[in-house]
Write a protein that holds these residues in place. Structure first.
Motif, PDB file in Angstrom:
ATOM      1  N   ASP A   1      33.544 -48.698   7.112  1.00  0.00           N
ATOM      2  CA  ASP A   1      32.977 -49.646   6.168  1.00  0.00           C
ATOM      3  C   ASP A   1      33.869 -50.887   6.142  1.00  0.00           C
ATOM      4  O   ASP A   1      35.015 -50.817   5.686  1.00  0.00           O
ATOM      5  CB  ASP A   1      32.895 -49.015   4.780  1.00  0.00           C
ATOM      6  N   PRO A   2      33.355 -52.027   6.621  1.00  0.00           N
ATOM      7  CA  PRO A   2      34.180 -53.236   6.714  1.00  0.00           C
ATOM      8  C   PRO A   2      34.795 -53.687   5.384  1.00  0.00           C
ATOM      9  O   PRO A   2      35.825 -54.355   5.385  1.00  0.00           O
ATOM     10  CB  PRO A   2      33.216 -54.298   7.245  1.00  0.00           C
ATOM     11  N   LYS A   3      34.209 -53.297   4.261  1.00  0.00           N
ATOM     12  CA  LYS A   3      34.757 -53.744   2.981  1.00  0.00           C
ATOM     13  C   LYS A   3      36.137 -53.153   2.699  1.00  0.00           C
ATOM     14  O   LYS A   3      36.871 -53.650   1.853  1.00  0.00           O
ATOM     15  CB  LYS A   3      33.787 -53.462   1.829  1.00  0.00           C
ATOM     16  N   TYR A   4      36.512 -52.084   3.418  1.00  0.00           N
ATOM     17  CA  TYR A   4      37.823 -51.460   3.223  1.00  0.00           C
ATOM     18  C   TYR A   4      38.842 -51.876   4.286  1.00  0.00           C
ATOM     19  O   TYR A   4      39.971 -51.405   4.272  1.00  0.00           O
ATOM     20  CB  TYR A   4      37.694 -49.938   3.231  1.00  0.00           C
ATOM     21  N   GLN A   5      38.453 -52.746   5.194  1.00  0.00           N
ATOM     22  CA  GLN A   5      39.332 -53.115   6.302  1.00  0.00           C
ATOM     23  C   GLN A   5      40.691 -53.628   5.820  1.00  0.00           C
ATOM     24  O   GLN A   5      41.727 -53.194   6.320  1.00  0.00           O
ATOM     25  CB  GLN A   5      38.663 -54.173   7.175  1.00  0.00           C
ATOM     26  N   GLN A   6      40.711 -54.497   4.836  1.00  0.00           N
ATOM     27  CA  GLN A   6      41.984 -55.044   4.355  1.00  0.00           C
ATOM     28  C   GLN A   6      42.857 -53.953   3.732  1.00  0.00           C
ATOM     29  O   GLN A   6      44.065 -53.946   3.911  1.00  0.00           O
ATOM     30  CB  GLN A   6      41.749 -56.177   3.354  1.00  0.00           C
ATOM     31  N   GLU A   7      42.239 -53.017   3.025  1.00  0.00           N
ATOM     32  CA  GLU A   7      43.021 -51.929   2.422  1.00  0.00           C
ATOM     33  C   GLU A   7      43.662 -51.044   3.492  1.00  0.00           C
ATOM     34  O   GLU A   7      44.773 -50.547   3.304  1.00  0.00           O
ATOM     35  CB  GLU A   7      42.155 -51.095   1.473  1.00  0.00           C
TER      36      GLU A   7
END
Length: 136
Positions: A4-10
């Motif tokens: 899920d790209p929304k968690y990439q930074q995490e």
């Protein structure tokens, strides 16, 4: 690993002291031979156990292969601790991280079973060929 790209930074932040991060709690290394320059190394990690939603650490088996020698140069066992830098204490993995690590563990087990099945087939084939050769 970013389903899920929304968690990439995490995921990237795990390697920094910005919030929830990872710390190498301990490492045990067995060196097989001294490597010398020039050589290239391939490092493979495998989850030892399947994490759960309360996991504040996970364990990795590691193999380092020497390209020049075509064999393992070292084997390691790593204890990786999840740490909340803001709260200054251990913390559980975030649920989306547990989901990804659990999926990775399941895939490892599936590949292991496939490899063991192929080895058994090759072994049976070799025994059959050896049996035919000894009859001749």
């Amino acid at each position: 690993m970013f389903s899920d790209p929304k968690y990439q930074q995490e995921w990237y932040d795990l390697m920094t002291p910005k919030g929830i991060g990872l710390i190498l709690g301990s490492i045990k290394t067995d060196f097989k031979f001294p490597m010398t320059f020039p050589d290239r190394v391939t490092v493979l990690h495998k989850l030892v156990t399947k994490p759960d939603y309360s996991s504040d650490r996970f364990y990795l088996d590691v193999v380092m292969y020497s390209e020049q020698q075509r064999r393992p140069a070292a084997k390691c066992f790593e204890d990786i601790v999840v740490y909340d830098y803001k709260a200054a204490k251990k913390a559980p993995l975030k649920p989306f991280m547990v989901d990804e690590l659990r999926a990775t563990y399941d895939l490892q087990e599936q590949r292991k079973e496939e490899a063991e099945r192929k080895v058994a087939e090759l072994h049976a084939f070799a025994e059959q060929v050896e049996g035919i050769a000894s009859e001749s």
